[in-house]
Design an enzyme around this catalytic site. Structure first.
Site, PDB file in Angstrom:
ATOM      1  CD1 TRP A   1     -10.995  -5.607 -11.365  1.00  0.00           C
ATOM      2  CD2 TRP A   1     -10.375  -4.543 -13.990  1.00  0.00           C
ATOM      3  NE1 TRP A   1     -10.451  -6.220 -12.156  1.00  0.00           N
ATOM      4  CE2 TRP A   1      -9.709  -6.046 -13.482  1.00  0.00           C
ATOM      5  CE3 TRP A   1     -10.175  -3.745 -14.750  1.00  0.00           C
ATOM      6  CZ2 TRP A   1      -8.649  -6.163 -14.089  1.00  0.00           C
ATOM      7  CZ3 TRP A   1      -9.026  -4.199 -15.066  1.00  0.00           C
ATOM      8  CH2 TRP A   1      -7.710  -5.473 -14.909  1.00  0.00           C
TER       9      TRP A   1
ATOM     10  CG  ASP B   1      -1.965   0.587   0.575  1.00  0.00           C
ATOM     11  OD1 ASP B   1      -2.336   1.610   0.092  1.00  0.00           O
ATOM     12  OD2 ASP B   1      -2.500   1.297   2.541  1.00  0.00           O
TER      13      ASP B   1
ATOM     14  CG  LEU C   1       9.007 -17.067  -3.575  1.00  0.00           C
ATOM     15  CD1 LEU C   1       9.397 -17.457  -2.032  1.00  0.00           C
ATOM     16  CD2 LEU C   1       9.625 -15.907  -3.220  1.00  0.00           C
TER      17      LEU C   1
ATOM     18  CD  GLU D   1     -12.718  -3.790  -3.968  1.00  0.00           C
ATOM     19  OE1 GLU D   1     -11.248  -4.624  -3.573  1.00  0.00           O
ATOM     20  OE2 GLU D   1     -13.416  -4.430  -2.935  1.00  0.00           O
TER      21      GLU D   1
ATOM     22  N   GLY E   1       0.213   5.261  -4.363  1.00  0.00           N
ATOM     23  CA  GLY E   1       0.352   6.840  -5.056  1.00  0.00           C
ATOM     24  C   GLY E   1       0.413   7.775  -4.245  1.00  0.00           C
TER      25      GLY E   1
ATOM     26  CG  HIS F   1       1.544   3.041  -9.159  1.00  0.00           C
ATOM     27  ND1 HIS F   1       0.546   2.248  -8.799  1.00  0.00           N
ATOM     28  CD2 HIS F   1       0.328   3.606 -10.274  1.00  0.00           C
ATOM     29  CE1 HIS F   1      -0.814   2.532  -8.567  1.00  0.00           C
ATOM     30  NE2 HIS F   1      -0.760   3.141  -9.253  1.00  0.00           N
TER      31      HIS F   1
ATOM     32  CB  SER G   1      -7.535  -3.407   1.994  1.00  0.00           C
ATOM     33  OG  SER G   1      -7.634  -2.607   2.358  1.00  0.00           O
TER      34      SER G   1
END
Length: 246
Positions: free
Chosen positions: A75, A26, A137, A73, A29, A43, A202
Protein backbone atom coordinates in the site's frame (compact mmCIF):
# COMPACT_ATOMS: atom_id res chain seq x y z
CA UNK A 1 17.11 -23.96 1.67
CA UNK A 2 18.07 -24.59 -1.96
CA UNK A 3 18.84 -22.06 -4.66
CA UNK A 4 18.01 -23.23 -8.17
CA UNK A 5 19.84 -21.49 -10.99
CA UNK A 6 19.04 -21.08 -14.67
CA UNK A 7 21.38 -23.98 -15.53
CA UNK A 8 19.89 -26.39 -12.96
CA UNK A 9 18.61 -29.49 -14.80
CA UNK A 10 14.83 -29.50 -14.69
CA UNK A 11 13.94 -33.10 -14.09
CA UNK A 12 10.55 -34.57 -13.30
CA UNK A 13 10.04 -36.34 -9.99
CA UNK A 14 7.91 -39.43 -9.76
CA UNK A 15 7.28 -38.74 -6.08
CA UNK A 16 4.00 -37.23 -5.00
CA UNK A 17 3.73 -33.45 -5.07
CA UNK A 18 3.52 -31.36 -1.89
CA UNK A 19 -0.02 -30.97 -0.59
CA UNK A 20 0.44 -27.22 -0.18
CA UNK A 21 2.84 -24.93 -2.06
CA UNK A 22 3.36 -21.26 -1.22
CA UNK A 23 5.03 -18.84 -3.64
CA UNK A 24 6.50 -15.37 -3.19
CA UNK A 25 6.08 -14.00 -6.70
CA UNK A 26 8.96 -11.54 -6.82
CA UNK A 27 10.57 -9.55 -9.61
CA UNK A 28 7.79 -8.21 -11.84
CA UNK A 29 9.12 -4.65 -11.68
CA UNK A 30 12.73 -5.64 -12.34
CA UNK A 31 11.62 -7.88 -15.23
CA UNK A 32 9.94 -4.85 -16.82
CA UNK A 33 12.89 -2.54 -16.12
CA UNK A 34 15.29 -4.92 -17.87
CA UNK A 35 13.12 -4.59 -20.97
CA UNK A 36 12.61 -0.83 -20.77
CA UNK A 37 8.92 -1.31 -19.98
CA UNK A 38 6.69 0.31 -17.34
CA UNK A 39 6.33 -1.64 -14.09
CA UNK A 40 2.70 -2.49 -14.82
CA UNK A 41 3.85 -4.44 -17.87
CA UNK A 42 5.79 -6.70 -15.51
CA UNK A 43 2.70 -7.18 -13.37
CA UNK A 44 0.68 -8.12 -16.47
CA UNK A 45 3.32 -10.67 -17.45
CA UNK A 46 3.27 -11.93 -13.87
CA UNK A 47 -0.48 -12.50 -14.10
CA UNK A 48 0.13 -14.88 -17.01
CA UNK A 49 2.65 -16.77 -14.87
CA UNK A 50 -0.07 -17.15 -12.24
CA UNK A 51 -2.34 -18.78 -14.81
CA UNK A 52 0.38 -21.22 -15.89
CA UNK A 53 1.32 -22.06 -12.32
CA UNK A 54 -2.25 -22.74 -11.17
CA UNK A 55 -2.78 -25.12 -14.07
CA UNK A 56 0.58 -26.85 -13.49
CA UNK A 57 -0.10 -27.30 -9.76
CA UNK A 58 -3.49 -28.81 -10.48
CA UNK A 59 -1.92 -31.22 -12.96
CA UNK A 60 0.73 -32.23 -10.41
CA UNK A 61 -1.92 -33.02 -7.80
CA UNK A 62 -1.18 -30.10 -5.46
CA UNK A 63 -4.25 -29.43 -3.33
CA UNK A 64 -3.45 -25.93 -2.00
CA UNK A 65 -1.52 -23.09 -3.64
CA UNK A 66 -0.93 -19.80 -1.82
CA UNK A 67 0.36 -16.86 -3.85
CA UNK A 68 1.70 -13.66 -2.28
CA UNK A 69 -0.14 -11.25 -4.55
CA UNK A 70 -0.23 -7.94 -2.63
CA UNK A 71 1.39 -7.36 0.75
CA UNK A 72 0.29 -4.96 3.47
CA UNK A 73 3.48 -3.01 2.73
CA UNK A 74 2.54 -2.67 -0.96
CA UNK A 75 0.00 0.00 0.00
CA UNK A 76 3.05 2.28 0.40
CA UNK A 77 3.81 2.13 -3.33
CA UNK A 78 2.91 5.10 -5.56
CA UNK A 79 -0.85 5.62 -5.77
CA UNK A 80 -0.79 5.21 -9.56
CA UNK A 81 0.86 1.77 -9.29
CA UNK A 82 -1.54 0.60 -6.56
CA UNK A 83 -4.50 1.70 -8.65
CA UNK A 84 -3.14 -0.13 -11.71
CA UNK A 85 -2.56 -3.27 -9.62
CA UNK A 86 -6.13 -3.22 -8.32
CA UNK A 87 -7.46 -2.81 -11.87
CA UNK A 88 -5.26 -5.68 -13.01
CA UNK A 89 -6.59 -7.86 -10.17
CA UNK A 90 -10.18 -7.03 -11.09
CA UNK A 91 -9.54 -7.92 -14.74
CA UNK A 92 -7.74 -11.14 -13.77
CA UNK A 93 -10.65 -12.23 -11.58
CA UNK A 94 -13.23 -11.35 -14.20
CA UNK A 95 -11.39 -13.15 -17.00
CA UNK A 96 -10.15 -16.19 -15.06
CA UNK A 97 -13.21 -17.15 -13.02
CA UNK A 98 -14.62 -19.09 -15.96
CA UNK A 99 -11.28 -20.86 -16.39
CA UNK A 100 -11.16 -21.68 -12.66
CA UNK A 101 -14.58 -23.28 -13.00
CA UNK A 102 -13.36 -25.32 -15.96
CA UNK A 103 -10.23 -26.39 -14.03
CA UNK A 104 -12.26 -27.15 -10.86
CA UNK A 105 -10.20 -24.58 -8.88
CA UNK A 106 -11.60 -22.98 -5.74
CA UNK A 107 -10.55 -19.38 -5.05
CA UNK A 108 -9.91 -18.11 -1.54
CA UNK A 109 -8.41 -14.86 -0.23
CA UNK A 110 -6.31 -14.30 2.89
CA UNK A 111 -5.38 -10.94 4.37
CA UNK A 112 -7.11 -7.74 5.40
CA UNK A 113 -9.24 -7.71 2.27
CA UNK A 114 -11.56 -5.07 3.77
CA UNK A 115 -8.83 -2.58 2.79
CA UNK A 116 -9.25 -3.34 -0.93
CA UNK A 117 -11.22 -0.84 -3.04
CA UNK A 118 -14.95 -1.59 -3.05
CA UNK A 119 -15.01 -2.50 -6.75
CA UNK A 120 -12.05 -4.86 -6.39
CA UNK A 121 -13.51 -6.44 -3.28
CA UNK A 122 -16.85 -7.01 -5.03
CA UNK A 123 -15.16 -8.79 -7.95
CA UNK A 124 -13.12 -10.88 -5.52
CA UNK A 125 -16.17 -11.90 -3.51
CA UNK A 126 -18.01 -12.85 -6.69
CA UNK A 127 -15.15 -15.08 -7.85
CA UNK A 128 -14.91 -16.73 -4.43
CA UNK A 129 -18.64 -17.39 -4.33
CA UNK A 130 -18.72 -18.72 -7.89
CA UNK A 131 -15.90 -21.21 -7.31
CA UNK A 132 -16.69 -22.22 -3.72
CA UNK A 133 -17.74 -25.79 -4.56
CA UNK A 134 -14.71 -26.65 -6.70
CA UNK A 135 -12.48 -29.41 -5.33
CA UNK A 136 -9.35 -30.01 -7.43
CA UNK A 137 -7.21 -27.17 -6.04
CA UNK A 138 -7.69 -24.33 -3.55
CA UNK A 139 -5.97 -21.14 -4.72
CA UNK A 140 -5.27 -18.72 -1.87
CA UNK A 141 -4.53 -15.17 -3.00
CA UNK A 142 -2.73 -13.28 -0.23
CA UNK A 143 -4.09 -9.75 -0.65
CA UNK A 144 -3.39 -6.82 1.65
CA UNK A 145 -1.57 -9.54 3.56
CA UNK A 146 1.10 -9.45 6.25
CA UNK A 147 2.26 -12.36 8.39
CA UNK A 148 2.65 -10.24 11.52
CA UNK A 149 -0.77 -8.69 10.97
CA UNK A 150 -2.25 -12.17 10.62
CA UNK A 151 -0.82 -13.22 13.98
CA UNK A 152 -2.09 -9.98 15.55
CA UNK A 153 -5.57 -10.62 14.17
CA UNK A 154 -5.49 -14.20 15.47
CA UNK A 155 -4.36 -12.99 18.90
CA UNK A 156 -7.19 -10.47 19.05
CA UNK A 157 -9.75 -13.13 18.12
CA UNK A 158 -8.41 -15.49 20.80
CA UNK A 159 -8.33 -12.71 23.41
CA UNK A 160 -11.93 -11.81 22.59
CA UNK A 161 -13.00 -15.41 23.20
CA UNK A 162 -11.15 -15.51 26.51
CA UNK A 163 -12.78 -12.23 27.52
CA UNK A 164 -16.24 -13.57 26.67
CA UNK A 165 -15.67 -16.82 28.52
CA UNK A 166 -15.72 -18.91 25.34
CA UNK A 167 -12.11 -20.07 25.80
CA UNK A 168 -10.05 -21.02 28.84
CA UNK A 169 -6.68 -19.24 28.69
CA UNK A 170 -4.96 -22.36 30.07
CA UNK A 171 -6.05 -24.41 27.05
CA UNK A 172 -4.44 -22.14 24.46
CA UNK A 173 -1.84 -24.05 22.42
CA UNK A 174 -0.39 -24.19 18.90
CA UNK A 175 -3.63 -25.58 17.51
CA UNK A 176 -5.57 -22.69 19.02
CA UNK A 177 -3.45 -20.17 17.15
CA UNK A 178 -3.51 -22.21 13.92
CA UNK A 179 -7.30 -22.37 14.03
CA UNK A 180 -7.56 -18.57 14.24
CA UNK A 181 -5.25 -17.77 11.31
CA UNK A 182 -6.55 -16.76 7.88
CA UNK A 183 -5.61 -20.26 6.68
CA UNK A 184 -7.59 -22.11 9.36
CA UNK A 185 -8.68 -25.53 8.15
CA UNK A 186 -5.83 -25.83 5.64
CA UNK A 187 -2.55 -27.73 5.98
CA UNK A 188 0.62 -25.67 6.38
CA UNK A 189 2.68 -25.25 3.19
CA UNK A 190 5.24 -28.03 2.69
CA UNK A 191 7.21 -26.04 0.12
CA UNK A 192 7.95 -22.33 -0.28
CA UNK A 193 9.21 -21.08 -3.65
CA UNK A 194 10.59 -17.58 -4.07
CA UNK A 195 11.62 -16.07 -7.38
CA UNK A 196 14.19 -13.29 -8.10
CA UNK A 197 16.91 -14.80 -5.91
CA UNK A 198 16.04 -12.86 -2.74
CA UNK A 199 16.65 -14.74 0.53
CA UNK A 200 13.91 -13.51 2.86
CA UNK A 201 10.32 -14.29 3.86
CA UNK A 202 9.06 -10.70 3.45
CA UNK A 203 6.41 -11.05 6.18
CA UNK A 204 4.75 -14.01 4.44
CA UNK A 205 3.03 -16.86 6.34
CA UNK A 206 5.38 -16.50 9.29
CA UNK A 207 3.53 -19.06 11.44
CA UNK A 208 2.64 -21.52 8.67
CA UNK A 209 6.12 -21.73 7.11
CA UNK A 210 7.84 -22.89 10.30
CA UNK A 211 8.77 -26.28 8.80
CA UNK A 212 8.45 -25.60 5.07
CA UNK A 213 11.21 -26.56 2.67
CA UNK A 214 12.46 -23.47 0.80
CA UNK A 215 13.55 -23.21 -2.83
CA UNK A 216 14.93 -19.93 -4.25
CA UNK A 217 14.96 -19.35 -8.01
CA UNK A 218 17.32 -16.91 -9.74
CA UNK A 219 14.73 -15.67 -12.19
CA UNK A 220 11.94 -13.14 -12.09
CA UNK A 221 8.34 -14.21 -11.61
CA UNK A 222 7.17 -13.50 -15.20
CA UNK A 223 9.77 -16.05 -16.40
CA UNK A 224 8.63 -18.76 -13.96
CA UNK A 225 7.62 -21.83 -15.94
CA UNK A 226 6.07 -25.25 -15.43
CA UNK A 227 9.54 -26.80 -15.65
CA UNK A 228 10.69 -24.54 -12.78
CA UNK A 229 7.78 -25.77 -10.68
CA UNK A 230 8.59 -29.38 -11.54
CA UNK A 231 12.24 -28.84 -10.57
CA UNK A 232 11.26 -27.30 -7.22
CA UNK A 233 8.91 -30.22 -6.52
CA UNK A 234 11.69 -32.67 -7.44
CA UNK A 235 14.05 -31.00 -4.95
CA UNK A 236 11.33 -31.10 -2.30
CA UNK A 237 10.71 -34.80 -2.94
CA UNK A 238 14.39 -35.57 -2.46
CA UNK A 239 14.60 -34.06 1.02
CA UNK A 240 14.17 -35.81 4.35
CA UNK A 241 11.76 -33.82 6.50
CA UNK A 242 12.65 -34.48 10.14
CA UNK A 243 10.71 -31.64 11.85
CA UNK A 244 13.48 -31.31 14.44
CA UNK A 245 13.82 -35.05 15.09
CA UNK A 246 16.65 -37.39 14.03
Amino acid sequence: MSKLHEHTPLTHSEASAPEHIAIIMDGNGRWAKQRGLPRIAGHRAGAESVRRTVEACKNLGVKFLTLYAFSSENWNRPESEVKALMQLLERFLKEKTKEMMKQNVRLNAIGRTDMLPAKTRKQLELAIETTQNNTALTLNLALSYGGREEIVDATRAIAEKVKNGELDINTIDNDTVTNHLYTAGQPDPCLLIRTSGELRLSNFLLWQLSYAEIVILDKFWPDFSESDLTAAVAHFSGRQRRFGAL
